[in-house]
Design a protein around this motif. Structure first.
Motif, short mmCIF file in Angstrom:
data_model
loop_
_atom_site.label_atom_id
_atom_site.label_comp_id
_atom_site.label_asym_id
_atom_site.label_seq_id
_atom_site.Cartn_x
_atom_site.Cartn_y
_atom_site.Cartn_z
N ASP A 152 0.81 -1.32 0.04
CA ASP A 152 -0.09 0.00 -0.07
C ASP A 152 0.75 1.06 0.04
O ASP A 152 0.49 2.02 -0.87
N SER A 153 2.05 1.23 0.82
CA SER A 153 2.75 2.41 0.89
C SER A 153 3.51 2.62 -0.56
O SER A 153 3.73 3.89 -0.71
N GLU A 154 4.01 1.83 -1.11
CA GLU A 154 4.86 1.84 -2.49
C GLU A 154 3.78 2.00 -3.58
O GLU A 154 4.25 2.25 -4.71
N LYS A 155 2.42 1.52 -3.35
CA LYS A 155 1.56 1.60 -4.14
C LYS A 155 1.98 0.86 -5.50
O LYS A 155 1.96 1.29 -6.83
N ILE A 156 2.20 -0.58 -5.34
CA ILE A 156 2.75 -1.43 -6.22
C ILE A 156 1.95 -2.65 -6.05
O ILE A 156 1.68 -3.16 -5.07
N ILE A 157 1.93 -3.49 -7.10
CA ILE A 157 1.42 -4.89 -7.08
C ILE A 157 1.99 -5.76 -8.11
O ILE A 157 2.33 -5.00 -9.25
N VAL A 158 2.42 -6.78 -7.85
CA VAL A 158 3.29 -7.72 -8.64
C VAL A 158 2.56 -9.14 -8.83
O VAL A 158 2.15 -9.65 -7.94
N GLU A 159 2.52 -9.55 -9.87
CA GLU A 159 1.99 -10.99 -10.06
C GLU A 159 3.15 -11.58 -10.64
O GLU A 159 4.12 -11.13 -11.67
N CYS A 160 3.63 -12.92 -10.23
CA CYS A 160 4.94 -13.71 -10.46
C CYS A 160 4.34 -14.83 -11.21
O CYS A 160 3.68 -15.70 -10.77
N LYS A 161 5.16 -15.40 -12.23
CA LYS A 161 4.94 -16.44 -12.99
C LYS A 161 6.05 -17.14 -13.14
O LYS A 161 7.21 -16.39 -13.68
N SER A 162 6.36 -18.36 -12.63
CA SER A 162 7.65 -19.12 -12.96
C SER A 162 7.66 -20.21 -13.89
O SER A 162 8.29 -21.20 -13.78
N HIS A 163 6.58 -20.06 -14.68
CA HIS A 163 6.44 -21.26 -15.83
C HIS A 163 7.77 -21.36 -16.79
O HIS A 163 8.34 -20.57 -16.89
N LYS A 164 7.76 -22.81 -17.26
CA LYS A 164 8.69 -23.01 -18.41
C LYS A 164 8.06 -23.45 -19.49
O LYS A 164 7.04 -23.93 -19.42
N TRP A 165 8.90 -23.44 -20.50
CA TRP A 165 8.51 -24.14 -21.70
C TRP A 165 8.47 -25.66 -21.44
O TRP A 165 9.28 -26.35 -20.52
N PRO A 166 7.50 -26.38 -21.95
CA PRO A 166 7.15 -27.82 -21.72
C PRO A 166 8.49 -28.41 -22.37
O PRO A 166 8.47 -28.63 -23.65
N HIS A 167 9.51 -29.03 -21.65
CA HIS A 167 10.63 -29.67 -22.16
C HIS A 167 10.15 -31.26 -22.43
O HIS A 167 9.49 -31.76 -21.81
N PRO A 168 10.75 -31.95 -23.42
CA PRO A 168 11.66 -31.56 -24.41
C PRO A 168 11.19 -31.05 -25.57
O PRO A 168 12.00 -30.41 -26.32
N ASN A 169 9.96 -30.93 -26.00
CA ASN A 169 9.42 -30.58 -27.34
C ASN A 169 9.33 -29.15 -27.62
O ASN A 169 9.24 -28.56 -28.61
N ASP A 170 9.22 -28.34 -26.40
CA ASP A 170 9.06 -26.86 -26.44
C ASP A 170 7.61 -26.26 -27.05
O ASP A 170 7.70 -25.09 -27.70
N ASN A 171 6.62 -27.11 -26.93
CA ASN A 171 5.59 -26.80 -27.38
C ASN A 171 4.78 -25.44 -26.84
O ASN A 171 5.36 -25.19 -25.79
N VAL A 172 4.11 -24.86 -27.36
CA VAL A 172 3.36 -23.56 -26.86
C VAL A 172 2.63 -24.11 -25.58
O VAL A 172 1.95 -24.97 -25.73
N PRO A 173 2.87 -23.56 -24.35
CA PRO A 173 1.96 -23.98 -23.19
C PRO A 173 0.87 -23.14 -23.22
O PRO A 173 0.95 -22.15 -22.42
N SER A 174 -0.15 -23.63 -23.87
CA SER A 174 -1.50 -22.80 -24.04
C SER A 174 -2.41 -22.61 -22.64
O SER A 174 -2.50 -21.37 -22.44
#
Length: 161
Positions: free
Chosen positions: A60-82
């Motif tokens: 609240d004091s900084e007036k900041i919000i953050v969403e974090c995503k630690s997803h990775k490409w699906p290995h080994p084929n690196d298809n789009v992770p829809s």
């Protein structure tokens, strides 16, 4: 544990990997002089219909919000992770519903695809740019180097070092 859950090596679960990434983000912002808290609740909604939503990090004091995503490409084929991209789109929709006076940062784990020659975050910005609100900062975090790279430049200035 293998890489079958598409999370970082050594993670015991997706939830643990996500929490660890949130802690890494908190430390990254702390080094920038920004104090954030996990599970930061903020009233969001359309018009007068509002409800609490817990963002990964915020202040609240900084007036900041953050969403974090630690997803990775699906290995080994690196298809789009829809399915993961749908989750990212949802997170950006929540940013759209937040008060205008909050700084909004989408903090993404850097995962490079050798097959596609592109990090997942860059793929997302290139493919879904039309769904990213103008006031949302996209920051790709390189865990190895402990540095952030700003991917979208049409919002408030941000020193991503």
């Amino acid at each position: 544990m293998g890489d079958t859950n598409n999370q970082r090596e050594g993670a015991t679960s997706n939830a643990k990997a996500g929490n660890d990434f949130e802690l890494a983000a908190m430390e990254y912002f702390r080094k920038q002089g920004i104090s954030l808290y996990q599970n930061f609740k903020l009233l969001i909604g359309i018009d007068e219909i509002q409800n609490d939503y817990a963002f990964d990090l915020g202040s609240d004091s900084e007036k900041i919000i953050v969403e974090c995503k630690s997803h990775k490409w699906p290995h080994p084929n690196d298809n789009v992770p829809s399915a993961k991209m749908t989750v990212w789109n949802e997170a950006l929709y929540y940013f759209l519903l937040t008060p205008n006076d909050y700084r909004k940062i989408f903090f993404i784990f850097k995962d490079y695809s050798q097959k596609r020659k592109e990090p997942l975050a860059e793929y997302y910005v290139r493919t879904y740019r039309h769904l990213i609100p103008n006031d949302v900062e996209i920051l790709e975090y390189d865990e190895t180097e402990s540095i952030g790279k700003k991917l979208k430049t049409d919002c408030k200035s941000f020193d991503a070092t």
